[in-house]
Scaffold this motif. Structure first.
Motif, short mmCIF file in Angstrom:
data_model
loop_
_atom_site.label_atom_id
_atom_site.label_comp_id
_atom_site.label_asym_id
_atom_site.label_seq_id
_atom_site.Cartn_x
_atom_site.Cartn_y
_atom_site.Cartn_z
N CYS A 67 -42.93 -30.89 3.19
CA CYS A 67 -44.08 -31.85 3.01
C CYS A 67 -43.55 -33.16 3.62
CB CYS A 67 -44.52 -32.03 1.54
SG CYS A 67 -46.27 -32.64 1.75
N GLU A 68 -44.32 -33.54 4.83
CA GLU A 68 -44.00 -34.58 5.52
C GLU A 68 -45.09 -35.42 6.01
OE1 GLU A 68 -41.12 -33.01 9.01
OE2 GLU A 68 -39.97 -34.66 8.19
N ASP A 69 -44.92 -36.94 5.99
CA ASP A 69 -45.94 -37.71 6.45
C ASP A 69 -45.30 -37.80 7.97
OD1 ASP A 69 -47.67 -38.20 4.07
OD2 ASP A 69 -46.34 -39.72 3.33
N ARG A 96 -53.59 -31.90 6.01
CA ARG A 96 -54.86 -32.70 5.38
C ARG A 96 -55.43 -33.59 6.15
NH1 ARG A 96 -55.48 -32.50 0.28
NH2 ARG A 96 -53.32 -32.36 -0.50
N PRO A 155 -57.23 -36.73 7.20
CA PRO A 155 -57.10 -37.96 6.55
C PRO A 155 -58.50 -38.68 6.04
CG PRO A 155 -56.35 -38.44 8.80
CD PRO A 155 -56.60 -36.87 8.58
N ARG A 179 -56.69 -28.13 3.04
CA ARG A 179 -56.06 -28.37 4.37
C ARG A 179 -56.41 -27.45 5.39
NH1 ARG A 179 -50.85 -30.84 3.53
NH2 ARG A 179 -50.49 -31.81 1.29
N ASP A 197 -50.49 -35.92 6.56
CA ASP A 197 -49.80 -35.14 5.56
C ASP A 197 -49.66 -33.62 5.89
OD1 ASP A 197 -49.14 -33.61 3.25
OD2 ASP A 197 -50.83 -34.65 1.89
#
Ligand SMILES: Cc1cc2nc3c(=O)[nH]c(=O)nc-3n(C[C@H](O)[C@H](O)[C@H](O)COP(=O)(O)OP(=O)(O)OC[C@H]3O[C@@H](n4cnc5c(N)ncnc54)[C@H](O)[C@@H]3O)c2cc1C
Ligand code: FES
Length: 263
Positions: A7-9, A45, A47, A55, A94
């Motif tokens: 999971c990365e921003d 996701r 925003p 998602r 996300d």
């Protein structure tokens, strides 16, 4: 091999609008960029959107592990892809990924026919760029009009032969992409065919390959809930029983999804 999902921003570094429908986002996601292979996707996701609770799955269109970036190319279809088109650079998205199975590994020297268009273009585009110069790639690229045809210059730079068909004749030959593909099958007989795009197109491609006994892989685009194999919302009947498109797919040998191919 263990399945790794991250999971990365992911910061939006760059945004390019090809036209009113299609756009490309370049995102900073170094860990996903390092692991991802062509055919895999991210679950993103949207925003600040209450309407887009779930998602959205989007294929990786390219990665640059050195720069730590991934590209996604999306087509505006509904609320999620429309809102995503409006995100500003500098916003963090996300991302969950890389998800799903990649296209099969091909041997150097093999001849490959890719058949796709629309939202099916990105995963084929990613693989076409990676296969060069190991394989001989012909890309049968279809769309409704010239607006559906993207990244021609980059495909040409990779020495990919491109055969375009549009339904309104505004680019390439007029008609469905299965027309030039069928001619190519007869003349060049590729070792393997990879297809992603509208289901009717993929079924027609699968049928043509079956008739000529050419191996064909299709990337199925089911609607998805979790993307992680938990909700069982994306199952397809295969020769091994029901399998999840998000986890055992999205890439399947069409022989294994015979019922899907002949529905
Ligand atoms: C593995 C995978 C990879 C994908 N890769 C890409 C990609 O690289 N680029 C891209 O633009 N799109 C891709 N898609 C499709 C993308 O996920 C949908 O277009 C997106 O979720 C639509 O969200 P939305 O909120 O804009 O539209 P929604 O409001 O959710 O739906 C709008 C319309 O699109 C249809 N739709 C929604 N999801 C899908 C789907 N999965 N397959 C077919 N029709 C759908 C709906 O039935 C509806 O008619 C991929 C889908 C999957 C499963
Ligand atoms: S989307 Fe939930 S199991 Fe595939």
């Amino acid at each position: 091999m263990p399945i790794v999902r991250l999971c990365e921003d992911a910061l939006v570094l760059h945004k390019h609008h090809y036209n009113a429908q299609y756009y490309k986002l370049t995102l900073r996601a170094p860990r996903i960029a390092r692991l991802a292979r062509p055919g895999q996707f991210v679950h993103l996701r949207v925003p600040h959107s209450d309407a887009c609770f779930l998602r959205r799955p989007l294929s990786l269109a390219n990665t640059n592990p050195q720069a730590g970036t991934v590209d996604i190319i999306a087509k505006v279809l509904g609320q999620g892809t429309r809102q995503l088109a409006d995100v500003d650079t500098g916003v963090a998205l996300d991302l969950l990924g890389p998800l799903g199975k990649a296209w099969p590994v091909l041997q150097a020297g093999q001849s490959v026919a890719m058949v796709g268009g629309g939202v099916g273009f990105p995963p084929l585009f990613f693989y076409a760029q990676q296969l060069h110069p190991a394989c001989r790639v012909t890309f049968y690229y279809g769309g409704r009009s010239a607006d559906d045809i993207l990244e021609e210059a980059d495909l040409a730079r990779c020495s990919v032969r491109v055969a375009i068909a549009t339904e309104d004749g505004s680019k390439g030959v007029r008609g469905r992409v299965t027309l030039p593909f069928e001619q190519g099958l007869l003349q060049d007989r590729p070792d393997v065919v990879l297809t992603c795009g509208p289901t009717a197109m993929m079924r027609a491609v699968a049928e043509l390959c079956q008739a000529r006994q050419v191996t064909c892989y299709a990337s199925l685009e089911e609607r998805m809930g979790c993307g992680l194999g938990v909700c069982i919302g994306c199952v397809v009947r295969t020769s091994r029983g029901f399998e999840r498109v998000c986890t055992e797919g999205p890439v399947f040998n069409v022989q294994d999804v015979w019922e899907w191919a002949h529905a």
